[in-house]
Design an enzyme around this catalytic site. Structure first.
Site, PDB file in Angstrom:
ATOM      1  N   HIS A 108       0.888  -1.308  -0.043  1.00 22.44           N
ATOM      2  CA  HIS A 108       0.062   0.116   0.032  1.00 22.44           C
ATOM      3  C   HIS A 108       0.885   1.184   0.092  1.00 22.44           C
ATOM      4  O   HIS A 108       2.064   1.157   0.340  1.00 22.44           O
ATOM      5  CB  HIS A 108      -1.046   0.146   1.176  1.00 22.44           C
ATOM      6  CG  HIS A 108      -1.829  -1.163   1.168  1.00 22.44           C
ATOM      7  ND1 HIS A 108      -2.969  -1.169   1.940  1.00 22.44           N
ATOM      8  CD2 HIS A 108      -1.910  -2.371   0.519  1.00 22.44           C
ATOM      9  CE1 HIS A 108      -3.842  -2.217   1.621  1.00 22.44           C
ATOM     10  NE2 HIS A 108      -3.364  -2.811   0.885  1.00 22.44           N
ATOM     11  N   CYS A 123      -3.170  -0.673   6.920  1.00 21.30           N
ATOM     12  CA  CYS A 123      -1.895   0.304   6.923  1.00 21.30           C
ATOM     13  C   CYS A 123      -1.876   1.122   8.432  1.00 21.30           C
ATOM     14  O   CYS A 123      -0.758   1.463   8.992  1.00 21.30           O
ATOM     15  CB  CYS A 123      -2.148   1.484   6.059  1.00 21.30           C
ATOM     16  SG  CYS A 123      -1.715   0.739   4.333  1.00 21.30           S
ATOM     17  N   GLU A 158       0.908   3.963   1.723  1.00 21.87           N
ATOM     18  CA  GLU A 158       1.529   4.402   3.221  1.00 21.87           C
ATOM     19  C   GLU A 158       2.821   3.702   3.512  1.00 21.87           C
ATOM     20  O   GLU A 158       3.706   4.283   4.168  1.00 21.87           O
ATOM     21  CB  GLU A 158       0.375   4.235   4.368  1.00 21.87           C
ATOM     22  CG  GLU A 158      -0.753   5.045   3.931  1.00 21.87           C
ATOM     23  CD  GLU A 158      -1.909   4.256   3.092  1.00 21.87           C
ATOM     24  OE1 GLU A 158      -1.715   3.525   2.250  1.00 21.87           O
ATOM     25  OE2 GLU A 158      -3.113   4.504   3.434  1.00 21.87           O
ATOM     26  N   CYS A 209      -6.290   2.443   5.216  1.00 23.27           N
ATOM     27  CA  CYS A 209      -7.128   1.105   5.362  1.00 23.27           C
ATOM     28  C   CYS A 209      -6.553   0.709   6.828  1.00 23.27           C
ATOM     29  O   CYS A 209      -5.519   0.931   7.155  1.00 23.27           O
ATOM     30  CB  CYS A 209      -6.886   0.109   4.122  1.00 23.27           C
ATOM     31  SG  CYS A 209      -5.207  -0.632   4.317  1.00 23.27           S
TER      32      CYS A 209
END
Ligand SMILES: [Zn+2]
Length: 286
Positions: free
Chosen positions: A91, A121, A93, A118
């Site tokens: 992801h 993360c 992040e 999400c």
């Protein structure tokens, strides 16, 4: 990345800053790091970060910018692999935080993200020793992690023991070999963040243009948000000027006595993008 993609991504920045960024990201050694940027630039750089996204499955680009304590900015973008399971995805992040870490930053003070983080993360960010103070910027809002993840699983990492600032582990090859990639993989493994498995691992990709990309294990107390070293290395390549250059060699360093094994996943992941066989160096604690 085409000129028009870059131009679109830099819309909104003043012309001098946009020109400096264009020069940085098109330079042959660009590594996903932006230095000497105005502090206000981070949020405006999210479209640029998202332009590095690889999303053959979702078609959904996410950008992130990590602001390190040094003032340097780090790009992050989601990275998906066609033909791979969904859990192979990195992801944005994670991408930005890992990018700062691979540039040896010890603290990220703020994280800007183009979408709401999400749950996966949020759990991953718990591994930062400053997880309670890092500012998470989404649109006009600045959140703390405890606002986004109340009643969190796992302990808060203390200063000096988090993902970015933990102490290196001294490792050496069981059978010493002067091969440069092997030594690079051991060097990467020494700075793994593996407090839960206690099994550091390193990974090195060499591209056809001679550029090397290292990765090391980044664990999560919840295990599944952990990022293996091969994926960290692929992220560094994706954020660089060599993102489309073929991979020539791949080298993994793993603890000879490790109870977990990063190699099956690494081998599947690398085979999705390259024919390179993974050379393995077994390590022991020094
Ligand atoms: Zn996420």
């Amino acid at each position: 990345m085409t000129d028009s993609t870059i131009d679109r991504a830099l819309t909104g920045l003043d012309s001098a800053t946009a020109a400096r960024i264009r020069q940085a990201i098109t330079a042959p050694g660009f590594s996903g790091q932006l230095t000497e940027m105005p502090s206000t630039a981070a949020a405006q750089l999210l479209p640029l970060a998202a332009a590095f996204s690889v999303h053959p499955i979702s078609g959904f680009a996410v950008g992130a910018i990590a602001v390190a304590a040094s003032g340097n900015l780090y790009l992050g973008a989601n990275l998906e692999f066609q033909g791979m399971p969904l859990h192979a995805t990195l992801h944005a992040e994670q991408s930005a935080i890992l990018n700062a870490w691979m540039h040896n930053e010890h603290e990220v003070q703020a994280l800007h993200v183009s979408e709401t983080p999400c749950g996966h993360c949020r759990q991953f960010l718990r591994e930062l020793s400053n997880s309670e103070t890092v500012g998470i910027h989404v649109g006009a809002h600045i959140y703390t992690l405890s606002e986004l993840l109340p009643y969190a699983f796992g302990e808060t990492r203390s200063k000096g023991n988090g993902l970015l600032d933990s102490t290196p582990v001294a490792l050496e090859a069981v059978k010493p070999n002067p091969n440069t990639s092997q030594q690079r993989a051991i060097n990467a493994a020494q700075r793994s963040y593996a407090p839960y498995s206690r099994s550091p691992e390193g990974f090195v990709l060499e591209c056809l243009n001679g550029q090397f990309f290292s990765g090391r294990a980044a664990e999560s107390t919840a295990f599944n948000p952990s990022v293996p070293s091969a994926l960290v290395a692929l992220n560094q390549r994706n954020l660089s000027s060599s993102r489309t250059v073929a991979i020539a060699t791949a080298t993994a360093a793993k603890l000879a006595t490790a109870i977990n094994n990063p190699l099956p996943f690494a081998s599947t992941l690398i085979s999705s993008t390259s024919n390179a066989e993974i050379k393995v160096v077994q390590m022991d604690a020094r």
